[in-house]
Design an enzyme around this catalytic site. Sequence first.
Site, mmCIF file in Angstrom:
data_model
loop_
_atom_site.group_PDB
_atom_site.id
_atom_site.type_symbol
_atom_site.label_atom_id
_atom_site.label_comp_id
_atom_site.label_asym_id
_atom_site.label_seq_id
_atom_site.Cartn_x
_atom_site.Cartn_y
_atom_site.Cartn_z
ATOM 1 N N ASP A 80 -9.121 4.773 27.617
ATOM 2 C CA ASP A 80 -7.642 4.782 28.427
ATOM 3 C C ASP A 80 -7.921 4.210 29.965
ATOM 4 O OD1 ASP A 80 -4.811 5.966 28.852
ATOM 5 O OD2 ASP A 80 -6.062 6.752 30.547
ATOM 6 N N GLY A 135 2.096 12.482 32.854
ATOM 7 C CA GLY A 135 3.234 13.680 32.584
ATOM 8 C C GLY A 135 4.645 13.277 32.283
ATOM 9 N N ARG A 168 10.236 6.747 14.282
ATOM 10 C CA ARG A 168 9.741 6.241 12.811
ATOM 11 C C ARG A 168 10.503 6.647 11.632
ATOM 12 N NH1 ARG A 168 4.680 4.260 13.854
ATOM 13 N NH2 ARG A 168 3.679 5.145 15.631
ATOM 14 N N LYS A 182 -6.522 0.581 31.516
ATOM 15 C CA LYS A 182 -5.728 0.614 32.804
ATOM 16 C C LYS A 182 -6.446 -0.290 33.625
ATOM 17 C CE LYS A 182 -3.716 5.136 32.512
ATOM 18 N NZ LYS A 182 -4.115 6.613 32.317
ATOM 19 N N GLU A 208 -4.103 12.014 25.905
ATOM 20 C CA GLU A 208 -3.617 10.896 24.940
ATOM 21 C C GLU A 208 -3.627 11.734 23.697
ATOM 22 O OE1 GLU A 208 -2.783 7.365 25.588
ATOM 23 O OE2 GLU A 208 -2.936 8.481 27.521
HETATM 24 N N1 HSE Z 1 -3.904 10.324 28.975
HETATM 25 C C1 HSE Z 1 -3.512 9.714 30.287
HETATM 26 C C2 HSE Z 1 -4.178 10.344 31.675
HETATM 27 C C3 HSE Z 1 -2.054 9.749 30.788
HETATM 28 O O1 HSE Z 1 -4.761 11.352 31.305
HETATM 29 O O2 HSE Z 1 -4.294 9.839 32.678
HETATM 30 C C4 HSE Z 1 -1.426 8.743 31.434
HETATM 31 O O3 HSE Z 1 -1.698 7.500 31.216
#
Ligand code: HSE
Length: 410
Positions: free
Chosen positions: A191, A291, A40, A195, A180
């Site tokens: 999240d 990770g 940024r 996915k 996150e």
């Molecule tokens: N925050 C996500 C998790 C990171 O805990 O799976 C990986 O996408």
Amino acid sequence: MEIRAALLGFGNVGSAIARLAARQPRSASHTIRIVGALVRHSAHRKHADVPLTSNPAALLDAGPDVLIEVLGGLEPARTIVLEALSRRIPVVTANKTLLAEHGAELSQAAVRGGVPLYYEASVIAGVPFLGTLARRPLTSTVTALTGIVNGTSNYVLSQVNRGADLGSALADAQRQGFAEPDPSKDVDGIDAAEKLAVLLQQFAQLGVRPREIEIGGIEGLTAADFAPARRFGGTLKPVVHAEWSNTTWSGFVGPAFVTWGNPLAALKGTANGISLRSVSGDLLFAGPGAGPDVTAATVLDDVLEAVANPRTPDSCRHRTITQIPLSTKWFVRLTSTASLPDGADLADLLGSYGVWVQQTSSTEAQHGKDARWLLTYACTRHRIERALAAVSAASTCSAFLIRALEAPSE
Ligand code: HSE
């Protein structure tokens, strides 16, 4: 051969990518050099090996062989990725948020540009199954999937099972670098829903947005819920599930009771896993899901693949089919400051609404309240909510409910 890669994002994952690229994996016939990274405020940051810039056009004008996007979020990631694809620059991204919202648009741009768009690290980052199955259309003819795709919430629930409170377990996951930047995305199921949307694009050719999916968070669960779950023959896990046919689909994201026979029940801590019901039988993929170092390795494998074995998306057309209510078993906790109805009365009342009880626990005292847990046979959310509303009205108790899943073969 040297692959010149431009990097969007130089946070935890971006810098892990630069470190790993600098170590030059010896087994690869190609080496990868990060020729520049978008940050940024480039004036505020310096890096010995990687030129930093805050100007995305300068990165693309340098004509990299591959663009790596690990900025996260929608913009400016979407605009820069589309520009790269229109310039026929292959793109590797780990950005599930971007793919969940704009997967079709990005795939169309990749098809138009005739270049790869690889996203192996976006779902279960440490387990290479998306690319593998994309090259195997027959094996990957899938009609249902169930998975644990968020390591943070699996870690948190595993700790709650051991008596930890949710807040300190989450702080622990943050310290380990799994959560996150906004950890409510992990805890609330957002999240995981992003996915699931990516998985539905690939395996069901469905353009479902996360907000169209039934999403539940893990906050409502307590350590006390795990003992009755064990007595019912399973445990509680943060899952995603979807099933589909030619005309309909249904699915959900949230904590669920899973029987011990379900392979997901064995995945502890931050482990991720997914079971796919395919024409070949049930496929199980499991391993680390998050990770910086795990993600960096998968991203760089995608970069090597994008040059050595390029493949443009086959199809960017998503089907429009109807979402129908999902019928599953339910794991229910009833609590009351007065007394709970006895087991037979409860089963009769629920039965009069078409909800059949499979198992009940005995009543336990919980923080000045009586608590009892039930496992029901399968019905829709609408049906069980109507039945539990009647139970609450008749006995002034409150209900907390999550879905219950059986093993794929049960
Ligand atoms: N925050 C996500 C998790 C990171 O805990 O799976 C990986 O996408």
